[in-house]
Design an enzyme around this catalytic site. Structure first.
Site, PDB file in Angstrom:
ATOM      1  N   VAL A 150      -0.023  -3.937   6.973  1.00  0.00           N
ATOM      2  CA  VAL A 150      -1.046  -4.627   7.759  1.00  0.00           C
ATOM      3  C   VAL A 150      -0.448  -5.639   8.739  1.00  0.00           C
ATOM      4  O   VAL A 150      -1.177  -6.245   9.524  1.00  0.00           O
ATOM      5  CB  VAL A 150      -2.114  -5.320   6.882  1.00  0.00           C
ATOM      6  CG1 VAL A 150      -2.936  -4.291   6.130  1.00  0.00           C
ATOM      7  CG2 VAL A 150      -1.489  -6.333   5.956  1.00  0.00           C
TER       8      VAL A 150
ATOM      9  N   LYS B 210       6.900  -1.459   0.411  1.00  0.00           N
ATOM     10  CA  LYS B 210       6.640  -0.630  -0.780  1.00  0.00           C
ATOM     11  C   LYS B 210       7.505   0.626  -0.803  1.00  0.00           C
ATOM     12  O   LYS B 210       7.788   1.168  -1.865  1.00  0.00           O
ATOM     13  CB  LYS B 210       5.159  -0.272  -0.837  1.00  0.00           C
ATOM     14  CG  LYS B 210       4.282  -1.501  -1.012  1.00  0.00           C
ATOM     15  CD  LYS B 210       2.812  -1.185  -0.861  1.00  0.00           C
ATOM     16  CE  LYS B 210       1.974  -2.462  -0.963  1.00  0.00           C
ATOM     17  NZ  LYS B 210       0.550  -2.207  -0.685  1.00  0.00           N
TER      18      LYS B 210
ATOM     19  N   TYR C 123       5.958  -9.623  -5.708  1.00  0.00           N
ATOM     20  CA  TYR C 123       5.183  -8.748  -4.817  1.00  0.00           C
ATOM     21  C   TYR C 123       4.939  -9.441  -3.467  1.00  0.00           C
ATOM     22  O   TYR C 123       5.187  -8.873  -2.401  1.00  0.00           O
ATOM     23  CB  TYR C 123       3.854  -8.396  -5.501  1.00  0.00           C
ATOM     24  CG  TYR C 123       2.940  -7.539  -4.690  1.00  0.00           C
ATOM     25  CD1 TYR C 123       3.129  -6.162  -4.606  1.00  0.00           C
ATOM     26  CD2 TYR C 123       1.848  -8.079  -4.010  1.00  0.00           C
ATOM     27  CE1 TYR C 123       2.263  -5.356  -3.864  1.00  0.00           C
ATOM     28  CE2 TYR C 123       0.983  -7.286  -3.265  1.00  0.00           C
ATOM     29  CZ  TYR C 123       1.191  -5.932  -3.199  1.00  0.00           C
ATOM     30  OH  TYR C 123       0.346  -5.139  -2.465  1.00  0.00           O
TER      31      TYR C 123
ATOM     32  N   SER D  21       3.208  -3.955   3.627  1.00  0.00           N
ATOM     33  CA  SER D  21       3.291  -2.787   2.737  1.00  0.00           C
ATOM     34  C   SER D  21       4.436  -1.838   3.067  1.00  0.00           C
ATOM     35  O   SER D  21       4.708  -0.924   2.282  1.00  0.00           O
ATOM     36  CB  SER D  21       1.981  -2.008   2.761  1.00  0.00           C
ATOM     37  OG  SER D  21       0.940  -2.783   2.237  1.00  0.00           O
TER      38      SER D  21
ATOM     39  N   TYR E 246      -2.449   4.451   3.714  1.00  0.00           N
ATOM     40  CA  TYR E 246      -3.729   4.031   3.163  1.00  0.00           C
ATOM     41  C   TYR E 246      -4.678   5.222   3.135  1.00  0.00           C
ATOM     42  O   TYR E 246      -4.274   6.310   2.741  1.00  0.00           O
ATOM     43  CB  TYR E 246      -4.325   2.874   3.998  1.00  0.00           C
ATOM     44  CG  TYR E 246      -3.403   1.687   4.105  1.00  0.00           C
ATOM     45  CD1 TYR E 246      -2.748   1.167   2.991  1.00  0.00           C
ATOM     46  CD2 TYR E 246      -3.178   1.071   5.332  1.00  0.00           C
ATOM     47  CE1 TYR E 246      -1.898   0.069   3.088  1.00  0.00           C
ATOM     48  CE2 TYR E 246      -2.339  -0.034   5.436  1.00  0.00           C
ATOM     49  CZ  TYR E 246      -1.705  -0.523   4.305  1.00  0.00           C
ATOM     50  OH  TYR E 246      -0.879  -1.602   4.412  1.00  0.00           O
TER      51      TYR E 246
END
Lengths: 308, 308, 308, 308
Positions: B262, B69, B193, B66, B244
């Site tokens: 993660v 992102k 993705y 992530s 998160y």
């Protein structure tokens, strides 16, 4: 930036916000709040070296409402380990829900997500009351000393109106009690909660009173209210949780830790520089003053003062 | 603070985190991620003036997951108004829920709360793909250029494993499509993705690649990727939404904008000073690397570098 | 009650419903469903002793949609212990949410609340497919035999349209798969799901095909499809869960177990007496045919036939 | 079925349930309820023609708790149009959530889903209090007359204990008040709510008192309490909503309208035949008496008496 410039920048920020002053809706959940002039607007800056600047209705008192929650949290944490016990009873995460939602409280078993949603602020009030014997009095006393305004007080009519129309807060407090998350009787906690939310103070008063957050924990007289790390941490909680369900948007646009109230006030912190308070009663759908957000946005854009 | 000190401080931060390295659980939702050594730890600092410091396994590539992102968002916004259209399709508020929750997506009619929860990142990937024709390639290219690491690439085995075990992301993408919130076919968006999440990069690579956020929008060669205001705003979204469901806790402890993955990596921004990347594979229950958070906390405490 | 009276009572029920025929909205989530005449209305009664009565457009085929779920459930349970394993993967409680909600699925870890919400019906289809190798074919075959209508078939154009616009069902199926609650590939299960939902059948066909529930488990030829206790139990699940989020209202007004579909059909069971099927395409906000509910209400009021 | 058989069948049902008597947990949310013997068991059947049969502790009074909600609803509806106004303030759909959930109340703007979840029962109590001036007295009076037990009364110690530990119900009542969905003061409504929930009655008393639902609205003396249609409708609401979050399971296993209480009692209706009351204090996780459900299941299996 010189003093003249700061005053001028406040003025320019106000002018920038002028077209939206009065847009939105004055809080109507209690009758006493609806009587305020939606076109009022004030803004004040208190610098870390003790100067205060203001424009518009910056000396007119208004109902501080949830801005008081910043002070209940700071005063609670000023009690050291006894204050820190608070963190067993309330979280530090953004809520992602409307500020008075019971849903999250239920799914998280009576632990409010953060100290600034209503449920969390009730828990903070409860803890402060246990520590001081007079939660509302502690807030009033602190605001009076820091602002130098001896006449600053709870507006009894507003407090009575809140209590009369406060079924939702009563629901919330009983719900917390059902999870064993209140130390004092529901009625006592709510009385003090309403009493500190109903304090009337001006932009000038609040900007001065919030100065300890810009001074890394030092009060106006130089005495330490909080360790440096706790002042930094309160700023972090303000930035992530201080603006109801629009904390992300406020961080995105303004880039400062801040706390708003449905009375239309917003107190924002520029760490190391000063505290800003803007006020205008008409609110956006998230419950934040539309013109105050606009003026703070303009001010930080002009000065480049942002934490990011 | 001199260069010697910075290297020493990184080392001290690593030593401070050493007791918790390996604590927590390595991500197990895809088999390919479970093979990593839970005791690995690396940390790198890239300063705004181009220096890079590192300790531990700071040059070992890991799955950035992530953390990618942050780059898809920045690259999308680098397309000016065409990028800004993204904000009609994704919000900027903390989610208050687990990072891959469908609940909030449903109650908010297909508009993900922010660009960093999985649903939001899928929408960003979709927009970037429309703008570039190759979303994953755009991220890879940017990372290679900024890090100077021409060998940086997607780990095809990890990407394949993600696709194979990606029923939850497929659910989410179809759900977005059911609300008309995807421009490209579900399969295409998911492929890209997975491809950018599966990029393998080191702490050194990521610290260098994130430098534009510390340099207020300037790339390593001085070219402008983003307007100053957009760099500031991405930092705001990182601070409120980047970790998160532990964004509040990270802001409270570390006080820096950051994005975790993660794979165990966390990239954090010290505006005007530099970018930090810490990595250790074992995660806390929120999905953030336990040792990396600890090390970043120690580093900011030692240096006093925090946005608050 | 004599045969003449039954036909007359159906007619009177239709006349009672006439003022509301066409009120509400024809399902528009797939284009193929929007082409039906909203003023169509049909109603049929099949008695346990083999008589069939009908009024209006009772012999006109329509898209049975979710009415098919009653048959997938019954056919699954007809496989004895292998069918009963279904109950480990799906519950039997009313959902209290819109029929295609993902929220509940998430909070209950991939176990749909009951076999009639979309998620539950996908699980039933999956189980039936495992047991028969051809879930949709099993439903078609059963309907043909019981109705004696050899031409009854899936409307391929509707099925294709469902697949094309079925992002929400795809989301749901992938979500189930992410919890390990599908035995067959997502695509296979969805194909069969769309194929049985897209069967075109008339009120006459459905009233005859549902007869086993009025005959306590016996098929039209006297063979046992289900044990008496299972027939009773399916009726119980129909009554508590068969009408989307209006099961309580339907039980309150009509007082019979029933299953509705967004094609406008409703199949209701009068245990020991017969099965009623009413159809009219325009739906109320809960997704049930407004005129069909009205006609069934009128019929049970006139006959006094209710389970209560 | 002859009288002897009925008594024997009750006995057989009790024997069938014997292995599970005492399994589960006695309600512990108020201290006064924990003192009951978990191994107590009683069961009674009152037929429509006035016979009463009983086995075990069928004449021992217990705390009826939520079983009282059946009577508050019926008595409210017995006031004709003034009673029917209730349906503007409470729904008729299963809740799909735990019986005292606030979540659904919030998402549905203060309208409880049905009259049997706590929030709904508080609204019914409020309406009954407006209509009679003494909600709890009305319930007590009705139970005394129908059962012929003049000594039947509220257990004041239980009622006081409920009030003392009733923060959750207080939360709920204030929440309803915040939506304007209470006509009387919160304290008054709660007092009457606790008073009717704390009535002590035996299986014999309750089976007799519920007879009007088996007699299609006629009281024991033949006078009409409710129109036939209302009696039928209350049975429908009982079947879909009467067993907390296990209504579907109870319908599936037992197939009768019923209402349970956390005191361990369950009152079930066999329309046209009679009323059954079973009692045993230990509860399953849904809050229903484990042994009472088992015994009712056995009884309906043996007699074939089910609405389906």
């Amino acid at each position: 930036m010189s003093d003249v410039n700061l005053h001028q920048t406040l003025y320019d920020a106000m002018e920038s916000a002028r077209p939206v002053i009065g847009r939105g809706n004055v809080a109507d959940y209690i009758p006493a709040l609806t009587e305020v002039d939606p076109h009022a607007f004030g803004m004040a800056l208190a610098t870390v070296d003790g100067e205060v600047y203001g424009v518009g209705d910056w000396e007119q008192p208004f109902s501080i409402q949830s801005v008081s929650k910043l002070f209940t949290l700071a005063l609670t944490l000023s009690h050291g380990p006894h204050g820190d016990e608070l963190w067993k009873r309330v979280g530090r995460e953004p809520s992602g829900n409307r500020f008075n939602s019971l849903v999250q409280l239920e799914t998280e078993h009576g632990i409010p997500r953060n100290p600034f949603i209503n449920a969390g602020a009730v828990v903070v009030t409860d803890r402060l009351h246990t520590l001081t014997g007079d939660a509302a009095g502690a807030v009033r006393g602190f605001l009076r000393t820091e602002s130098g305004n001896r006449h600053l007080d709870t507006d009894a009519r507003v407090a009575a109106s809140e209590a009369l129309h406060g079924h939702r807060n009563a629901a919330l407090a009983h719900f917390l009690a059902s999870y064993g998350n209140l130390e004092n009787p529901v009625e006592t906690v709510l009385d003090h909660y309403y009493a500190h939310c109903s304090i009337a103070a001006s932009c000038r008063d609040l900007a001065l009173a919030g100065g300890f957050l810009a001074r890394h924990g030092l009060r106006s007289d130089g005495a330490r209210l909080l360790p440096r790390s706790d002042a930094k941490r309160i700023n972090a909680v303000l930035l992530t949780c201080g603006m109801y369900d629009a904390a992300g948007e406020f961080a995105y646009r303004v880039g400062l830790p801040g706390k708003s109230g449905v009375g239309g006030g917003i107190l924002a912190v520029i760490p190391g520089r000063g505290t800003l308070c803007a006020w205008s009663p008409a609110l956006d759908p998230a419950g934040n003053s539309l013109a105050a957000v606009h003026a703070l946005d303009a001010f930080t854009t002009m000065t480049g003062w942002s934490v990011f």
